[in-house]
Design a protein around this motif. Sequence first.
Motif, mmCIF file in Angstrom:
data_model
loop_
_atom_site.group_PDB
_atom_site.id
_atom_site.type_symbol
_atom_site.label_atom_id
_atom_site.label_comp_id
_atom_site.label_asym_id
_atom_site.label_seq_id
_atom_site.Cartn_x
_atom_site.Cartn_y
_atom_site.Cartn_z
ATOM 1 N N LEU A 97 0.830 -1.201 0.000
ATOM 2 C CA LEU A 97 0.000 0.000 0.000
ATOM 3 C C LEU A 97 0.868 1.256 0.000
ATOM 4 C CD1 LEU A 97 -2.570 -1.267 2.637
ATOM 5 C CD2 LEU A 97 -3.099 -0.760 0.244
ATOM 6 N N GLU A 98 1.954 1.222 0.755
ATOM 7 C CA GLU A 98 2.879 2.358 0.780
ATOM 8 C C GLU A 98 3.466 2.605 -0.604
ATOM 9 O OE1 GLU A 98 7.299 3.432 2.592
ATOM 10 O OE2 GLU A 98 5.978 2.091 3.715
ATOM 11 N N SER A 99 3.910 1.543 -1.263
ATOM 12 C CA SER A 99 4.498 1.694 -2.598
ATOM 13 C C SER A 99 3.474 2.189 -3.608
ATOM 14 C CB SER A 99 5.097 0.361 -3.061
ATOM 15 O OG SER A 99 6.179 -0.027 -2.246
ATOM 16 N N LEU A 100 2.257 1.690 -3.526
ATOM 17 C CA LEU A 100 1.211 2.147 -4.443
ATOM 18 C C LEU A 100 0.904 3.625 -4.224
ATOM 19 C CD1 LEU A 100 -1.304 -0.853 -4.444
ATOM 20 C CD2 LEU A 100 -0.030 0.021 -6.407
ATOM 21 N N VAL A 121 -5.588 7.361 7.121
ATOM 22 C CA VAL A 121 -4.738 8.498 7.465
ATOM 23 C C VAL A 121 -3.528 8.036 8.276
ATOM 24 C CG1 VAL A 121 -4.617 10.682 8.719
ATOM 25 C CG2 VAL A 121 -6.631 10.140 7.366
ATOM 26 N N ALA A 122 -3.755 7.129 9.219
ATOM 27 C CA ALA A 122 -2.640 6.630 10.032
ATOM 28 C C ALA A 122 -1.587 5.953 9.155
ATOM 29 C CB ALA A 122 -3.152 5.663 11.092
ATOM 30 N N LEU A 123 -2.021 5.167 8.187
ATOM 31 C CA LEU A 123 -1.071 4.520 7.279
ATOM 32 C C LEU A 123 -0.380 5.546 6.391
ATOM 33 C CD1 LEU A 123 -3.056 1.310 6.273
ATOM 34 C CD2 LEU A 123 -1.004 1.427 7.676
ATOM 35 N N ALA A 124 -1.117 6.586 5.966
ATOM 36 C CA ALA A 124 -0.498 7.647 5.167
ATOM 37 C C ALA A 124 0.575 8.371 5.979
ATOM 38 C CB ALA A 124 -1.563 8.628 4.686
ATOM 39 N N MET A 125 0.309 8.587 7.262
ATOM 40 C CA MET A 125 1.310 9.214 8.120
ATOM 41 C C MET A 125 2.548 8.334 8.237
ATOM 42 S SD MET A 125 -1.080 10.822 11.171
ATOM 43 C CE MET A 125 0.334 11.521 12.075
ATOM 44 N N ARG A 126 2.352 7.039 8.349
ATOM 45 C CA ARG A 126 3.492 6.120 8.424
ATOM 46 C C ARG A 126 4.273 6.110 7.110
ATOM 47 N NH1 ARG A 126 1.702 1.411 12.453
ATOM 48 N NH2 ARG A 126 2.602 -0.053 10.979
#
Length: 226
Positions: A97-100, A121-126
């Motif tokens: 998901l981060e790479s995408l 949002v939490a994953l986007a912050m990470r």
Amino acid sequence: MPIKHTYAEHGDACRAANALDVVGDRWSLVIAREVVLGPKRFADLLASVRGITPSVLSERLRTLQAAGVVEPVVLSDLGRTRAYQATPWGRGLESVLESLGRWYSAGPSPETAGGMTPDGVALAMRTMAPPGWSSGPALALTLHDGRLSDPPSFPYTVDSDDGRLTVTPGLPAAARTSIRADATAWSEVLFGTTSLAAAEHDGGVVVGGDRSEAARLVKAFRTPAA
């Protein structure tokens, strides 16, 4: 209903192609996004995975469970609520998901429309965590999805680990600064064009305690060098 054939059945041994047999269907990765950080009830997933129907969600969960991506759990609440969480292997999809997200952001039209879920949002912050985050008191971050009626709140701890900002589920034991926000409003403050002061004025973000720490967090994400 047409029979679906996998890439493996077509003779494609590429592991990326075979991974798409597991999570390539519409909504599958979005479901994974919502359970990577912790368990979610069926109703929570139905509200968070925008546009999905109960029958399709049930089918996707069965498929992801059979593949070993998610697993059913029973929460330790009074109702012993049934929920779903990512397996250890399923949690590895966070890097996908981060790479995408980074790939899309580098594209010709990275703008998006709509809202964000708390875990999104939490994953986007990470994903976009600024380097060199100086150690300081942990911040308490509580997010909800303002698009829902009577939305549940999801707690997080914003801290640092060896100079890198971390966002983990659950509130810290003690925090000098607390932030309560609509997930979309908070994402606009960190990644968009809304100032912290404007979001506070509109009521989308409420900061308690030491506001300077919240402002420092926002500045870290807004700094181009980060």
